[in-house]
Design an enzyme around this catalytic site. Structure first.
Site, short mmCIF file in Angstrom:
data_model
loop_
_atom_site.label_atom_id
_atom_site.label_comp_id
_atom_site.label_asym_id
_atom_site.label_seq_id
_atom_site.Cartn_x
_atom_site.Cartn_y
_atom_site.Cartn_z
N CYS A 153 0.85 -1.20 0.00
CA CYS A 153 0.00 0.00 0.00
C CYS A 153 0.89 1.25 0.00
O CYS A 153 0.81 2.06 -0.91
CB CYS A 153 -0.93 -0.01 1.20
SG CYS A 153 -2.14 -1.34 1.16
N ASN A 189 0.44 4.87 9.14
CA ASN A 189 1.38 4.86 8.02
C ASN A 189 2.21 6.14 7.97
O ASN A 189 3.43 6.09 7.74
CB ASN A 189 0.64 4.68 6.70
CG ASN A 189 0.01 3.31 6.54
OD1 ASN A 189 -1.03 3.16 5.92
ND2 ASN A 189 0.63 2.29 7.10
#
Length: 279
Positions: A153, A189
């Site tokens: 991702c 993230n």
């Protein structure tokens, strides 16, 4: 509210008001139902770390320690072996994506090792900090063909060095992510890659500068709308959170440990929200 809180709320509202529904969705919930999502494309944010702007929300607690351990597993241990992640760090986030050999496949850390990505990055920065080719790229098609596994991702990170008028050298970073679960993973993230930026800056005795964050598909899953609306009602705290790396300048990248990081002045709104992850 912090700058990150303001961006978080704006993105949630934008997705709920203007997002479109996914079609032919890949992920499923644990009960087997298709995990559809509402999404927007092309979300961008900029944070000046040198001025105390950090991409972590106060609207709900963010578990940054386990996120940093996952980062070290990828870029220091350079493996996709889940036994390392669990035995060394006691992190179980990736368990739902395990394949038959006990790994997550030729992905993330295994890709970093195969292509010597960190070695080449540090070597390039040492030889010429001012070049425009300081890139981590985890999107390697030949790796995807080797094994099954979830495709990365957060897949590309770019680094730039600049010297300001006062002589200080700053390391800027840009994270590019193809897909991001806005409510669950967004700030996890972001803070992971701020931690990576800090590690590289410490390795070279530089300051951290700006952090740029681009997400191509930013989404909220269709079982998260209640939590999304709850977050919109919350008022963030007035704290000024900052991630600190407590090691001397010049510390080798591979000698940095999870316990060297400290998140200070962070006060989040509780209770924590629960989410059923899509896998």
């Amino acid at each position: 509210m912090t700058k990150s809180d303001q961006i978080f709320k704006a993105n949630i509202k934008n997705i709920l008001d203007n997002g479109v529904m996914s079609e032919n969705a890949r992920p499923t919930y644990k009960d087997g139902k298709t995990a559809n999502s509402k999404y927007i494309t092309g979300a961008f944010a900029e944070y000046d770390l040198s001025k105390g702007e950090f991409p972590i929300t106060t609207l709900r607690p963010i578990p940054i320690k386990s996120a940093i351990k996952e980062l070290l597993w990828i870029y220091q241990d350079q493996t996709g072996d889940l036994s390392v992640l669990k035995d060394k760090y006691n992190v179980h986030y990736w368990d739902d994506w395990v394949i038959d050999d006990g790994t997550i496949g030729q992905r993330y850390g295994a890709t970093v090792k195969k292509h010597n990505i960190i070695g080449k990055l540090l070597d390039g920065l040492e030889k010429n900090p001012w070049n425009r080719r300081n890139i981590i790229n985890l999107w390697q098609y030949e790796d995807f063909e080797e094994t099954d596994g979830l495709l990365p991702c957060a897949f590309q990170t770019m680094f730039d060095v600049r010297r300001e008028a006062d002589g200080q050298i700053y390391l800027d970073a840009t994270l590019i992510q193809r897909s991001n679960d806005m409510l669950v993973a967004h700030h996890i993230n972001a803070m992971q890659y701020v931690a990576l930026q800090l590690m590289i800056a410490k390795h070279f005795s530089w300051k951290v500068g700006k952090f740029f964050y681009f997400v191509n598909n930013l989404h909220i899953y269709d079982n998260q709308y209640e939590q999304a609306n709850e977050l919109l009602t919350r008022k963030g705290t007035d704290c000024q959170p900052k991630l600190i790396l407590n090691v001397p300048d010049g510390t080798d990248f591979f000698d940095i440990k999870a316990e060297d990081f400290e998140l200070v002045d962070y006060e989040s709104v509780k209770p924590q929200l629960k989410f059923d992850l899509a896998v």
